[in-house]
Design an enzyme around this catalytic site. Structure first.
Site, PDB file in Angstrom:
ATOM      1  N   PRO A  45       0.259  -1.235  -0.329  1.00  0.00           N
ATOM      2  CA  PRO A  45      -0.270  -0.323  -0.270  1.00  0.00           C
ATOM      3  C   PRO A  45       0.841   1.637   0.187  1.00  0.00           C
ATOM      4  O   PRO A  45       1.601   1.690   1.129  1.00  0.00           O
ATOM      5  CB  PRO A  45      -0.379  -0.233   1.382  1.00  0.00           C
ATOM      6  CG  PRO A  45       0.200  -1.518   2.029  1.00  0.00           C
ATOM      7  CD  PRO A  45       0.716  -1.941   0.864  1.00  0.00           C
ATOM      8  N   ASP A  46       0.204   2.376  -0.690  1.00  0.00           N
ATOM      9  CA  ASP A  46       1.330   3.409  -0.851  1.00  0.00           C
ATOM     10  C   ASP A  46       0.426   4.307   0.198  1.00  0.00           C
ATOM     11  O   ASP A  46      -0.672   4.726   0.339  1.00  0.00           O
ATOM     12  CB  ASP A  46       0.679   4.618  -2.282  1.00  0.00           C
ATOM     13  CG  ASP A  46       1.412   5.259  -2.084  1.00  0.00           C
ATOM     14  OD1 ASP A  46       1.966   6.445  -0.752  1.00  0.00           O
ATOM     15  OD2 ASP A  46       1.057   6.199  -2.666  1.00  0.00           O
ATOM     16  N   PHE A  47       1.406   4.577   1.044  1.00  0.00           N
ATOM     17  CA  PHE A  47       1.591   5.484   2.975  1.00  0.00           C
ATOM     18  C   PHE A  47       0.512   6.690   2.168  1.00  0.00           C
ATOM     19  O   PHE A  47       0.065   6.590   3.430  1.00  0.00           O
ATOM     20  CB  PHE A  47       2.505   5.111   3.341  1.00  0.00           C
ATOM     21  CG  PHE A  47       3.133   3.746   3.798  1.00  0.00           C
ATOM     22  CD1 PHE A  47       4.135   4.537   4.713  1.00  0.00           C
ATOM     23  CD2 PHE A  47       2.952   2.462   3.160  1.00  0.00           C
ATOM     24  CE1 PHE A  47       5.242   3.015   5.335  1.00  0.00           C
ATOM     25  CE2 PHE A  47       3.349   1.348   3.452  1.00  0.00           C
ATOM     26  CZ  PHE A  47       4.300   1.612   5.013  1.00  0.00           C
ATOM     27  N   ARG A  48       0.668   6.994   1.481  1.00  0.00           N
ATOM     28  CA  ARG A  48      -0.677   8.399   1.369  1.00  0.00           C
ATOM     29  C   ARG A  48      -1.297   8.404   0.395  1.00  0.00           C
ATOM     30  O   ARG A  48      -1.710   9.771   0.972  1.00  0.00           O
ATOM     31  CB  ARG A  48       0.528   9.374   0.696  1.00  0.00           C
ATOM     32  CG  ARG A  48       2.085   9.320   2.456  1.00  0.00           C
ATOM     33  CD  ARG A  48       3.238  10.422   1.978  1.00  0.00           C
ATOM     34  NE  ARG A  48       4.013  10.338   3.034  1.00  0.00           N
ATOM     35  CZ  ARG A  48       5.305   9.826   2.923  1.00  0.00           C
ATOM     36  NH1 ARG A  48       5.100   8.847   1.958  1.00  0.00           N
ATOM     37  NH2 ARG A  48       6.114   9.467   3.242  1.00  0.00           N
ATOM     38  N   ASN A 119      11.422   3.466   0.037  1.00  0.00           N
ATOM     39  CA  ASN A 119      10.638   2.570   0.060  1.00  0.00           C
ATOM     40  C   ASN A 119      11.220   1.932   1.774  1.00  0.00           C
ATOM     41  O   ASN A 119      12.382   1.613   1.608  1.00  0.00           O
ATOM     42  CB  ASN A 119      10.064   1.607  -0.470  1.00  0.00           C
ATOM     43  CG  ASN A 119       9.736   2.386  -1.749  1.00  0.00           C
ATOM     44  OD1 ASN A 119       9.266   3.100  -1.513  1.00  0.00           O
ATOM     45  ND2 ASN A 119       9.894   2.022  -3.127  1.00  0.00           N
ATOM     46  N   ASP A 121      10.354  -1.462   1.903  1.00  0.00           N
ATOM     47  CA  ASP A 121       9.494  -3.380   1.261  1.00  0.00           C
ATOM     48  C   ASP A 121      10.942  -3.787   1.423  1.00  0.00           C
ATOM     49  O   ASP A 121      10.642  -5.319   1.587  1.00  0.00           O
ATOM     50  CB  ASP A 121       8.742  -2.738   0.912  1.00  0.00           C
ATOM     51  CG  ASP A 121       9.560  -2.037  -0.387  1.00  0.00           C
ATOM     52  OD1 ASP A 121      10.309  -2.296  -1.198  1.00  0.00           O
ATOM     53  OD2 ASP A 121       8.217  -1.064  -0.678  1.00  0.00           O
ATOM     54  N   HIS A 138      14.634   6.503   4.588  1.00  0.00           N
ATOM     55  CA  HIS A 138      14.035   6.333   5.424  1.00  0.00           C
ATOM     56  C   HIS A 138      13.760   4.612   5.924  1.00  0.00           C
ATOM     57  O   HIS A 138      12.773   4.140   6.624  1.00  0.00           O
ATOM     58  CB  HIS A 138      12.239   6.255   5.222  1.00  0.00           C
ATOM     59  CG  HIS A 138      12.188   7.449   4.062  1.00  0.00           C
ATOM     60  ND1 HIS A 138      11.244   7.560   3.532  1.00  0.00           N
ATOM     61  CD2 HIS A 138      12.942   8.483   4.211  1.00  0.00           C
ATOM     62  CE1 HIS A 138      10.957   8.622   3.260  1.00  0.00           C
ATOM     63  NE2 HIS A 138      12.395   9.843   3.292  1.00  0.00           N
TER      64      HIS A 138
END
Ligand SMILES: [Zn+2]
Length: 289
Positions: A45-48, A119, A121, A138
């Site tokens: 999922p795209d966090f934003r 990312n 992930d 990040h």
């Protein structure tokens, strides 16, 4: 590259021109900036993004407000929600997609200077791009640090606890061990400062699947020299591509994987990509069984 030099010809660069530059190895120090848009095709999922993002699915994490999940203060009191997310994103749950493998192929061809990713992930590593070619701006789940004694651990040491829903504790001091994901207010990884030399020496920049909204990551797109072609492969026109476009900027808008496929076609790398993906998928299948 002089044709497109600052103050040179006014002709707008195209994706075809960029493919040509790569094929002729006129560009061989490629810096890539990547964001959530390269991982959503893998199911992450795209966090934003509203609706599908982490911030819209707070209930399952049981946090008072979205940012809490990446706040050190909150983590110290209640690390459980973060580890719920960690369990979801831990290396092995998701697979790299076409976009990741394109970056791997760039590396295999000796053209990748560095890949800067927002990312967490780990799909760049999963695609076989070596850590020394990566700046995980990040942070990463590949390593972890005790929040009390600062001992370092490989992420794999935590896997059992994370998958079982337990908070991992330091075998030496019993402090909570936190994966090396960058929380709000934490310093960026030391490797991030490689940008000081990477961007001025890059001869091609790819910006793939990022809205270029999060600083200091976002400003980097302006840090390549002005004659250097910049290629945006993204759903929308973003950042300097929208408000300070250079004539050697190329924007391939729409679906990210489709955009990368188009570039691969222009490069004539379609067959190599297919072979690479088949090989890597077979490895991942063997791991899963
Ligand atoms: Zn410790």
């Amino acid at each position: 590259m002089g044709r497109w030099g600052a103050g040179g010809g006014e002709q707008q660069l195209t994706l075809q021109d960029v493919a040509q530059l790569l094929r002729k190895q006129e560009c061989r120090r490629v810096v890539v900036m990547a964001g959530a848009g390269i991982s959503t095709p893998s199911g992450i999922p795209d966090f934003r993004s509203p609706g599908s993002g982490l911030y819209s699915n707070l209930e399952q994490y049981d946090i008072p407000y979205p940012e809490a999940i990446f706040e050190l203060m909150y983590f110290c009191v209640n690390p459980k929600p973060f580890f719920t997310l960690a369990k979801e994103l831990y290396p092995g749950n998701y697979r790299p997609n076409y976009a990741h493998y394109f970056l791997r192929l760039l590396h295999d061809k000796g053209l990748l200077l560095r890949l800067y990713t927002q990312n967490i992930d780990g799909l760049e590593r999963a695609a076989g791009i070596p850590p020394d070619k990566l700046v995980e701006a990040h942070g990463t789940f590949a390593t972890a640090t005790c929040t009390v004694c600062r001992r370092k651990f490989p992420g794999e040491d935590l896997r059992g606890d994370v998958m079982a829903g337990r908070v991992p504790c330091c075998p030496v001091c019993t402090g909570v061990i936190k994966p090396d994901i960058v929380f709000f207010g934490e310093e960026l990884p030391q490797r991030f400062f490689l940008h000081v030399t990477d961007f001025p020496t890059a001869d091609l920049l790819f910006v793939i699947g990022t809205s270029l909204e999060v600083e200091p990551f976002a400003s980097l797109a302006g840090a390549v020299r002005s004659p250097v072609p910049r290629v945006l492969i993204n759903r929308d026109l973003v950042g300097p591509f929208a408000w300070r476009q250079r004539h050697n900027d190329v924007a391939q808008l729409g679906d990210v994987v489709r955009g990368v496929e188009r570039l691969v076609e222009l490069l004539g790398w379609t067959g190599e990509m297919r072979a690479l993906i088949q090989r890597e998928e077979a490895k991942l299948d063997a791991k899963d069984n």
